[in-house]
Design an enzyme around this catalytic site. Sequence first.
Site, mmCIF file in Angstrom:
data_model
loop_
_atom_site.group_PDB
_atom_site.id
_atom_site.type_symbol
_atom_site.label_atom_id
_atom_site.label_comp_id
_atom_site.label_asym_id
_atom_site.label_seq_id
_atom_site.Cartn_x
_atom_site.Cartn_y
_atom_site.Cartn_z
ATOM 1 N N SER A 1 0.863 -1.188 0.000
ATOM 2 C CA SER A 1 0.000 0.000 0.000
ATOM 3 C C SER A 1 0.895 1.232 0.000
ATOM 4 C CB SER A 1 -0.853 -0.001 1.270
ATOM 5 O OG SER A 1 -1.471 1.253 1.466
ATOM 6 N N TYR B 1 -1.630 -1.828 10.575
ATOM 7 C CA TYR B 1 -1.765 -1.848 9.104
ATOM 8 C C TYR B 1 -0.496 -1.268 8.484
ATOM 9 C CZ TYR B 1 -3.786 -1.142 4.457
ATOM 10 O OH TYR B 1 -4.024 -1.193 3.089
HETATM 11 N N1 LIG Z 1 -8.884 -0.371 -1.156
HETATM 12 C C1 LIG Z 1 -7.821 0.356 -1.056
HETATM 13 O O1 LIG Z 1 -7.895 1.581 -1.206
HETATM 14 C C2 LIG Z 1 -6.471 -0.261 -0.776
HETATM 15 C C3 LIG Z 1 -5.368 0.595 -0.845
HETATM 16 C C4 LIG Z 1 -4.108 0.068 -0.625
HETATM 17 C C5 LIG Z 1 -3.964 -1.285 -0.345
HETATM 18 N N2 LIG Z 1 -5.071 -2.076 -0.278
HETATM 19 C C6 LIG Z 1 -4.863 -3.485 0.035
HETATM 20 O O2 LIG Z 1 -5.490 -4.272 -0.948
HETATM 21 C C7 LIG Z 1 -5.910 -5.505 -0.382
HETATM 22 C C8 LIG Z 1 -7.370 -5.730 -0.703
HETATM 23 O O3 LIG Z 1 -8.130 -4.690 -0.098
HETATM 24 P P1 LIG Z 1 -9.610 -4.328 -0.574
HETATM 25 O O4 LIG Z 1 -9.707 -2.865 -0.562
HETATM 26 O O5 LIG Z 1 -9.955 -5.067 -1.809
HETATM 27 O O6 LIG Z 1 -10.436 -4.874 0.690
HETATM 28 P P2 LIG Z 1 -11.788 -5.728 0.781
HETATM 29 O O7 LIG Z 1 -12.709 -5.356 -0.317
HETATM 30 O O8 LIG Z 1 -12.246 -5.576 2.189
HETATM 31 O O9 LIG Z 1 -11.293 -7.252 0.540
HETATM 32 C C9 LIG Z 1 -10.455 -7.879 1.459
HETATM 33 C C10 LIG Z 1 -10.237 -9.335 1.078
HETATM 34 O O10 LIG Z 1 -9.349 -9.922 2.058
HETATM 35 C C11 LIG Z 1 -9.908 -11.129 2.534
HETATM 36 N N3 LIG Z 1 -9.562 -11.325 3.953
HETATM 37 C C12 LIG Z 1 -9.764 -10.467 4.985
HETATM 38 N N4 LIG Z 1 -9.342 -11.009 6.132
HETATM 39 C C13 LIG Z 1 -8.855 -12.237 5.832
HETATM 40 C C14 LIG Z 1 -8.288 -13.288 6.598
HETATM 41 N N5 LIG Z 1 -8.137 -13.213 7.931
HETATM 42 N N6 LIG Z 1 -7.879 -14.429 5.965
HETATM 43 C C15 LIG Z 1 -8.043 -14.551 4.627
HETATM 44 N N7 LIG Z 1 -8.596 -13.605 3.841
HETATM 45 C C16 LIG Z 1 -8.990 -12.450 4.446
HETATM 46 C C17 LIG Z 1 -11.415 -10.975 2.364
HETATM 47 O O11 LIG Z 1 -11.957 -12.275 2.184
HETATM 48 P P3 LIG Z 1 -13.291 -12.838 2.930
HETATM 49 O O12 LIG Z 1 -13.861 -11.721 3.776
HETATM 50 O O13 LIG Z 1 -14.198 -13.240 1.806
HETATM 51 O O14 LIG Z 1 -12.794 -14.001 3.710
HETATM 52 C C18 LIG Z 1 -11.510 -10.150 1.085
HETATM 53 O O15 LIG Z 1 -11.520 -10.984 -0.042
HETATM 54 C C19 LIG Z 1 -5.617 -5.420 1.128
HETATM 55 O O16 LIG Z 1 -4.391 -6.046 1.407
HETATM 56 C C20 LIG Z 1 -5.504 -3.921 1.352
HETATM 57 O O17 LIG Z 1 -4.693 -3.612 2.446
HETATM 58 C C21 LIG Z 1 -6.321 -1.593 -0.480
#
Ligand SMILES: NC(=O)c1ccc[n+]([C@@H]2O[C@H](COP(=O)([O-])OP(=O)(O)OC[C@H]3O[C@@H](n4cnc5c(N)ncnc54)[C@H](OP(=O)(O)O)[C@@H]3O)[C@@H](O)[C@H]2O)c1
Length: 278
Positions: A142, A155
């Site tokens: 990130s 985080y």
């Molecule tokens: N959105 C942003 O702006 C952003 C920015 C920078 C980085 N990121 C990174 O991108 C990645 C995805 O984020 P997102 O925004 O797409 O979030 P999201 O929509 O909340 O999706 C998160 C995913 O992680 C899985 N997950 C959560 N806890 C878990 C656990 N304990 N074990 C296994 N799987 C788990 C969830 O699966 P289930 O709930 O189905 O199990 C879901 O598929 C993350 O690493 C986040 O830090 C996001």
Amino acid sequence: MAERLATRYRTALVTGASTGLGRAFAQMLLAEGVAVWGTSREAGRLADLAGEHPGAFHPVVMELGDAVAATRSFREAEQAAGGFDLVVNNAGYGVFGTFADVDFSVWREQLNVMLVNTALISHLALQGLRARGRGALVNVSSLAAEFPLPFQSAYNMAKAGLTALGESLLIECAGTGVVVIDLRPGDYRTDFEGAVRRPPAGQSDARLPRVWAAFEKMMRGGPPPEEAAAALRRALHRGKSGTVRCGRFFQAVVAPLLARFGSLPLKRRVQAGYFDLD
Ligand SMILES: NC(=O)c1ccc[n+]([C@@H]2O[C@H](COP(=O)([O-])OP(=O)(O)OC[C@H]3O[C@@H](n4cnc5c(N)ncnc54)[C@H](OP(=O)(O)O)[C@@H]3O)[C@@H](O)[C@H]2O)c1
């Protein structure tokens, strides 16, 4: 673009494929002809993807909080796939609160899921990739690794650690045929902020509601996850190891440039204003 990613990557594992960025990454790879093993903690959350892409999308149940179970899930999926050419470590979540007030078990669990066991999946993935001398490992870090999010200490620690792992692997994998990408997204409009845990107990800092409002606004105003998937597609087509920043122009291009040439105190001041911390 001339050739599809499937000519380079036959199979891929994407963790956290049920929603948000992971789902967009899985859909992008499927559109490029790659067979995808996508994970969730609940198989039902992947049923629609499996239904839409029979024989190409394979649901995998994986809980990253449990190292033994996650290793088993990875090995079973790897065997079914006949090896992974691409592994995208994407799963993760946020916890919002003051470091001292939130019970340490909550921070420990987050570090376990997002750093320790994500590193474990990188370790397992590299065993196969190195043996074949080709393929790619993508760790979804990130921009928080460079610009820490206020009141999301674990985080920030997890993402900085993952980025440090990426830097280490870039050195180790040079010349092996294995590509290592440290993907650093800015804010994207996903379920992330809805899934952020906000433990209620003893929150003593009056700035919390303001900072949360600023964070929520930023996330909701971000570009759609398909744009992050397009950035990943371009990086995989380039086929080169390195850091890939993506997101809004200010976050992914201007801020890192200013941080590189400005002073650290100035960077902190600008960031405090950005999050309404002043
Ligand atoms: N959105 C942003 O702006 C952003 C920015 C920078 C980085 N990121 C990174 O991108 C990645 C995805 O984020 P997102 O925004 O797409 O979030 P999201 O929509 O909340 O999706 C998160 C995913 O992680 C899985 N997950 C959560 N806890 C878990 C656990 N304990 N074990 C296994 N799987 C788990 C969830 O699966 P289930 O709930 O189905 O199990 C879901 O598929 C993350 O690493 C986040 O830090 C996001």
